[in-house]
Design a protein around this motif. Structure first.
Motif, PDB file in Angstrom:
ATOM      1  N   LEU A  64      42.518  45.906  52.567  1.00  0.00           N
ATOM      2  CA  LEU A  64      41.565  46.012  51.461  1.00  0.00           C
ATOM      3  C   LEU A  64      42.235  46.477  50.180  1.00  0.00           C
ATOM      4  CD1 LEU A  64      38.556  47.640  53.357  1.00  0.00           C
ATOM      5  CD2 LEU A  64      38.620  45.340  52.397  1.00  0.00           C
ATOM      6  N   THR A  65      43.041  47.513  50.271  1.00  0.00           N
ATOM      7  CA  THR A  65      43.657  48.076  49.068  1.00  0.00           C
ATOM      8  C   THR A  65      44.828  47.240  48.560  1.00  0.00           C
ATOM      9  OG1 THR A  65      44.990  49.562  50.465  1.00  0.00           O
ATOM     10  CG2 THR A  65      42.942  50.441  49.573  1.00  0.00           C
ATOM     11  N   SER A  66      45.234  46.231  49.322  1.00  0.00           N
ATOM     12  CA  SER A  66      46.298  45.348  48.830  1.00  0.00           C
ATOM     13  C   SER A  66      45.768  44.370  47.784  1.00  0.00           C
ATOM     14  CB  SER A  66      46.937  44.572  49.993  1.00  0.00           C
ATOM     15  OG  SER A  66      46.056  43.577  50.500  1.00  0.00           O
ATOM     16  N   LEU A  67      44.451  44.145  47.770  1.00  0.00           N
ATOM     17  CA  LEU A  67      43.874  43.234  46.783  1.00  0.00           C
ATOM     18  C   LEU A  67      43.750  43.960  45.454  1.00  0.00           C
ATOM     19  CD1 LEU A  67      42.647  40.353  46.510  1.00  0.00           C
ATOM     20  CD2 LEU A  67      40.409  41.428  46.802  1.00  0.00           C
ATOM     21  N   PRO A  68      44.340  43.428  44.384  1.00  0.00           N
ATOM     22  CA  PRO A  68      44.284  44.104  43.081  1.00  0.00           C
ATOM     23  C   PRO A  68      42.852  44.444  42.673  1.00  0.00           C
ATOM     24  CG  PRO A  68      45.796  42.251  42.996  1.00  0.00           C
ATOM     25  CD  PRO A  68      45.115  42.166  44.318  1.00  0.00           C
ATOM     26  N   GLY A  69      42.659  45.678  42.224  1.00  0.00           N
ATOM     27  CA  GLY A  69      41.343  46.104  41.782  1.00  0.00           C
ATOM     28  C   GLY A  69      40.584  46.919  42.807  1.00  0.00           C
ATOM     29  N   ILE A  70      41.018  46.885  44.059  1.00  0.00           N
ATOM     30  CA  ILE A  70      40.338  47.660  45.103  1.00  0.00           C
ATOM     31  C   ILE A  70      41.174  48.885  45.441  1.00  0.00           C
ATOM     32  CG2 ILE A  70      39.511  47.695  47.478  1.00  0.00           C
ATOM     33  CD1 ILE A  70      38.741  44.845  47.274  1.00  0.00           C
ATOM     34  N   GLY A  71      40.673  50.040  45.051  1.00  0.00           N
ATOM     35  CA  GLY A  71      41.319  51.302  45.400  1.00  0.00           C
ATOM     36  C   GLY A  71      40.654  51.899  46.624  1.00  0.00           C
ATOM     37  N   THR A  72      40.991  53.124  46.933  1.00  0.00           N
ATOM     38  CA  THR A  72      40.467  53.734  48.157  1.00  0.00           C
ATOM     39  C   THR A  72      38.949  53.930  48.107  1.00  0.00           C
ATOM     40  OG1 THR A  72      41.028  55.913  47.231  1.00  0.00           O
ATOM     41  CG2 THR A  72      42.610  54.916  48.740  1.00  0.00           C
TER      42      THR A  72
ATOM     43  N   MET B 185      33.006  45.602  40.416  1.00  0.00           N
ATOM     44  CA  MET B 185      33.871  46.640  39.864  1.00  0.00           C
ATOM     45  C   MET B 185      35.341  46.300  40.079  1.00  0.00           C
ATOM     46  SD  MET B 185      32.007  48.895  38.375  1.00  0.00           S
ATOM     47  CE  MET B 185      33.172  50.240  38.183  1.00  0.00           C
ATOM     48  N   SER B 186      35.677  45.792  41.258  1.00  0.00           N
ATOM     49  CA  SER B 186      37.086  45.462  41.525  1.00  0.00           C
ATOM     50  C   SER B 186      37.536  44.283  40.664  1.00  0.00           C
ATOM     51  CB  SER B 186      37.299  45.158  43.005  1.00  0.00           C
ATOM     52  OG  SER B 186      36.599  43.993  43.403  1.00  0.00           O
ATOM     53  N   SER B 187      36.632  43.331  40.408  1.00  0.00           N
ATOM     54  CA  SER B 187      36.981  42.194  39.552  1.00  0.00           C
ATOM     55  C   SER B 187      37.204  42.656  38.119  1.00  0.00           C
ATOM     56  CB  SER B 187      35.867  41.144  39.600  1.00  0.00           C
ATOM     57  OG  SER B 187      35.768  40.573  40.886  1.00  0.00           O
ATOM     58  N   PHE B 188      36.374  43.567  37.659  1.00  0.00           N
ATOM     59  CA  PHE B 188      36.517  44.097  36.303  1.00  0.00           C
ATOM     60  C   PHE B 188      37.876  44.767  36.139  1.00  0.00           C
ATOM     61  CE2 PHE B 188      36.051  47.589  33.243  1.00  0.00           C
ATOM     62  CZ  PHE B 188      35.624  46.882  32.126  1.00  0.00           C
ATOM     63  N   THR B 189      38.294  45.546  37.132  1.00  0.00           N
ATOM     64  CA  THR B 189      39.606  46.200  37.085  1.00  0.00           C
ATOM     65  C   THR B 189      40.729  45.175  37.164  1.00  0.00           C
ATOM     66  OG1 THR B 189      38.697  48.180  38.157  1.00  0.00           O
ATOM     67  CG2 THR B 189      41.094  47.910  38.206  1.00  0.00           C
ATOM     68  N   ALA B 190      40.551  44.165  38.009  1.00  0.00           N
ATOM     69  CA  ALA B 190      41.594  43.147  38.192  1.00  0.00           C
ATOM     70  C   ALA B 190      41.825  42.330  36.927  1.00  0.00           C
ATOM     71  CB  ALA B 190      41.217  42.224  39.345  1.00  0.00           C
ATOM     72  N   LEU B 191      40.809  42.202  36.081  1.00  0.00           N
ATOM     73  CA  LEU B 191      40.980  41.453  34.837  1.00  0.00           C
ATOM     74  C   LEU B 191      42.081  42.056  33.968  1.00  0.00           C
ATOM     75  CD1 LEU B 191      37.326  40.576  33.757  1.00  0.00           C
ATOM     76  CD2 LEU B 191      39.121  39.015  34.483  1.00  0.00           C
ATOM     77  N   THR B 192      42.262  43.362  34.079  1.00  0.00           N
ATOM     78  CA  THR B 192      43.284  44.050  33.294  1.00  0.00           C
ATOM     79  C   THR B 192      44.624  44.107  34.010  1.00  0.00           C
ATOM     80  OG1 THR B 192      41.581  45.417  32.256  1.00  0.00           O
ATOM     81  CG2 THR B 192      43.845  46.202  32.109  1.00  0.00           C
ATOM     82  N   HIS B 193      44.586  44.263  35.322  1.00  0.00           N
ATOM     83  CA  HIS B 193      45.812  44.550  36.060  1.00  0.00           C
ATOM     84  C   HIS B 193      46.336  43.382  36.905  1.00  0.00           C
ATOM     85  CE1 HIS B 193      45.448  48.755  34.894  1.00  0.00           C
ATOM     86  NE2 HIS B 193      44.195  48.722  35.281  1.00  0.00           N
ATOM     87  N   CYS B 194      45.580  42.314  37.024  1.00  0.00           N
ATOM     88  CA  CYS B 194      46.013  41.198  37.857  1.00  0.00           C
ATOM     89  C   CYS B 194      46.052  39.916  37.028  1.00  0.00           C
ATOM     90  CB  CYS B 194      45.064  41.025  39.047  1.00  0.00           C
ATOM     91  SG  CYS B 194      45.429  39.579  40.080  1.00  0.00           S
ATOM     92  N   PRO B 195      47.231  39.398  36.692  1.00  0.00           N
ATOM     93  CA  PRO B 195      47.335  38.182  35.877  1.00  0.00           C
ATOM     94  C   PRO B 195      46.610  36.984  36.477  1.00  0.00           C
ATOM     95  CG  PRO B 195      49.451  39.291  36.015  1.00  0.00           C
ATOM     96  CD  PRO B 195      48.559  39.976  36.987  1.00  0.00           C
ATOM     97  N   ARG B 196      46.626  36.862  37.801  1.00  0.00           N
ATOM     98  CA  ARG B 196      45.967  35.727  38.436  1.00  0.00           C
ATOM     99  C   ARG B 196      44.446  35.809  38.263  1.00  0.00           C
ATOM    100  NH1 ARG B 196      48.807  33.266  43.758  1.00  0.00           N
ATOM    101  NH2 ARG B 196      50.836  32.866  42.840  1.00  0.00           N
ATOM    102  N   SER B 197      43.903  36.991  38.383  1.00  0.00           N
ATOM    103  CA  SER B 197      42.463  37.157  38.179  1.00  0.00           C
ATOM    104  C   SER B 197      42.097  36.854  36.731  1.00  0.00           C
ATOM    105  CB  SER B 197      42.036  38.583  38.543  1.00  0.00           C
ATOM    106  OG  SER B 197      42.182  38.817  39.926  1.00  0.00           O
ATOM    107  N   ARG B 198      42.911  37.322  35.802  1.00  0.00           N
ATOM    108  CA  ARG B 198      42.669  37.043  34.384  1.00  0.00           C
ATOM    109  C   ARG B 198      42.733  35.546  34.107  1.00  0.00           C
ATOM    110  NH1 ARG B 198      40.097  38.149  29.945  1.00  0.00           N
ATOM    111  NH2 ARG B 198      40.449  40.366  30.380  1.00  0.00           N
TER     112      ARG B 198
END
Length: 245
Positions: free
Chosen positions: A112-120, A178-191
């Protein structure tokens, strides 16, 4: 308001500001203590950037030499509130550490936490709401439960109109939103996937929902295959966000 200058100098969300206010609340008190004593006190309590904070508050204290009405009473209240907030923050930190430990020990925690945007925290929420996915027959079933599978609202004059269902699990949708919103900033593929949907004419809400749905598919594939998310070397088309259209 005891000291406008002091209030302006302090970030009341920081641990250092709360520790300082638990000990000194007025400009006069800070001036009497002196920079050396304040600095030693903050360092003793492990405050980060103690020297900078000391200089800021002492400079602020020097700008006000007049005591305001009710200052002593206000100082007592501020000191107690700062102490209480420190205790609350410590409790929150302890809870977060407990959650992190539970997630780390869970069989799906690392996936779960390996997917960008999903923390603990979001991982823990997902496990609480969805478990190990044994109750879902497919990613489409999970998407429907999370409100990420739009339903058609076509009419005689309007085609292709899809809306979010009225009944869905809001906790699950929150995890993916929430995880998608975070991934938009930190994950180029999601962006890139989000930008692609916007270029297709989707609104922000529609593009964000599409991203959440695709990330759900990716997470499902990772859990099914018992493998971590690997953006550089995807194991299948399902694991490559930008290739999912």
């Amino acid at each position: 308001m005891i000291s406008p200058a002091l209030e302006k100098a302090l970030n009341l969300r920081s641990r250092g500001a709360l520790r300082l206010l638990a000990q000194w609340q007025t400009p006069a008190g800070l001036r009497r203590a002196g920079e050396a004593r304040i600095l030693a006190y903050l360092r003793q309590h492990g405050v980060w950037a103690a020297k900078t904070l000391t200089a800021k508050v002492h400079a602020a204290a020097r700008t006000q030499t007049v005591s305001v009405a009710g200052e002593a009473t206000a100082a007592l209240i501020v000191g107690q509130m700062a102490t209480d907030l420190e205790a609350v923050n410590d409790r929150i930190t302890a809870i977060e550490e407990t959650i992190a430990a539970v997630v780390a020990e869970h069989e799906l925690g690392e996936i779960l936490t390996s997917l960008p945007g999903i923390g603990t925290t979001l991982a823990a929420e997902f496990l609480a709401h969805a478990g190990t996915l044994t109750t879902y027959s497919s990613p489409a079933a999970l998407a429907a439960h999370a409100g990420l599978a739009p339903i058609s609202r076509d009419s005689g004059r309007r085609q292709g109109h899809q809306v979010r269902p009225h009944r869905y699990h809001r906790g699950l949708r929150r995890v993916f939103s929430m995880s998608s919103f975070t991934a938009l900033t930190h994950c180029p593929r999601s962006r890139a996937y989000y930008d692609k949907k916007r270029a297709e004419g989707k609104t922000h809400r529609q593009a964000a929902a599409a991203l959440s749905r695709q990330r759900l598919n990716v997470l499902w594939a990772c859990i099914r295959d018992k493998t971590l998310y690997q953006p550089k070397q995807p194991r299948s088309a399902e694991v490559a966000l930008c290739e999912l259209a």
